[in-house]
Design an enzyme around this catalytic site. Sequence first.
Site, PDB file in Angstrom:
ATOM      1  N   SER A 166      84.807 -12.095  64.673  1.00  0.00           N
ATOM      2  CA  SER A 166      85.894 -12.985  64.259  1.00  0.00           C
ATOM      3  C   SER A 166      85.637 -14.400  64.751  1.00  0.00           C
ATOM      4  O   SER A 166      85.224 -14.610  65.899  1.00  0.00           O
ATOM      5  CB  SER A 166      87.226 -12.505  64.845  1.00  0.00           C
ATOM      6  OG  SER A 166      87.597 -11.265  64.300  1.00  0.00           O
ATOM      7  N   ARG A 198      91.670  -0.150  62.711  1.00  0.00           N
ATOM      8  CA  ARG A 198      92.159  -1.041  63.767  1.00  0.00           C
ATOM      9  C   ARG A 198      93.453  -0.454  64.307  1.00  0.00           C
ATOM     10  O   ARG A 198      94.544  -0.718  63.808  1.00  0.00           O
ATOM     11  CB  ARG A 198      92.378  -2.450  63.204  1.00  0.00           C
ATOM     12  CG  ARG A 198      92.847  -3.465  64.245  1.00  0.00           C
ATOM     13  CD  ARG A 198      93.094  -4.828  63.607  1.00  0.00           C
ATOM     14  NE  ARG A 198      93.533  -5.806  64.602  1.00  0.00           N
ATOM     15  CZ  ARG A 198      94.801  -5.947  65.006  1.00  0.00           C
ATOM     16  NH1 ARG A 198      95.764  -5.192  64.494  1.00  0.00           N
ATOM     17  NH2 ARG A 198      95.107  -6.847  65.917  1.00  0.00           N
ATOM     18  N   LYS A 229      99.326  -8.991  62.582  1.00  0.00           N
ATOM     19  CA  LYS A 229      98.695  -9.052  63.907  1.00  0.00           C
ATOM     20  C   LYS A 229      99.594  -9.830  64.853  1.00  0.00           C
ATOM     21  O   LYS A 229      99.832 -11.020  64.653  1.00  0.00           O
ATOM     22  CB  LYS A 229      97.330  -9.753  63.818  1.00  0.00           C
ATOM     23  CG  LYS A 229      96.240  -8.941  63.146  1.00  0.00           C
ATOM     24  CD  LYS A 229      94.921  -9.674  63.289  1.00  0.00           C
ATOM     25  CE  LYS A 229      93.773  -8.829  62.761  1.00  0.00           C
ATOM     26  NZ  LYS A 229      92.473  -9.509  62.999  1.00  0.00           N
TER      27      LYS A 229
END
Length: 219
Positions: free
Chosen positions: A121, A48, A151
């Site tokens: 998600s 990511r 995040k």
Amino acid sequence: MRDIRKMLTVYFIAGTQDCRHLNLPAEQALLSRLQQALKCGVSCFQLREKGQYALQDPAKIRQLAEKCRDLCRQYHVPFFINDDVDLALSLQADGVHVGQDDRPIRQVIDQCQGKLLLGLSINTLQQANQNRTLHEVDYFGVGPIFSTQSKADAKAVVGLDLLKQIRQQGIAKPLVAIGGITPETALSIRQAGADGVAVISAITQAQDINTTILRLQGN
């Protein structure tokens, strides 16, 4: 057929932006931490590369992704890419993980052409119910369970209750929980209905990766 629930046991997610504290060049830091995590038993890895401190050059991201993929293959661990279906397909990654805000999940399914495992998600019970019958979605990533610093775009915290509610609704799809998870909370997350835990900082900032992963596994 790969055992999805087993794959989700300890799901490691990271990019160079998560390894800046390791006092190594960014890509080397991530690859070093990934190799340690693979040796110690993570069951899946998702690259990511996102955010202010992430690599921005697509060519560099691709090179990094290739190196991550090759490391994962060496340890026979599934390799996922966050969001970028085209990159995942071109690298013959094992899978791709997408969020609710990326694009309609049906478009993603069509784009994957059945060649990639697919994670989605979710952070509401409504989203779980809307997508429960999509057999092309291999697992739900549920969270954030607890507050997280990893995040910048994290949604509102959902707690353990959402995991319990999903199971109470009879949704049997594999679930991996994410968001602020530590070795201390891994057991309670499994007891609430998750098949595994997804972590970023618990591993990137671990002093003792082996012990951390053993505890995340529930050992």
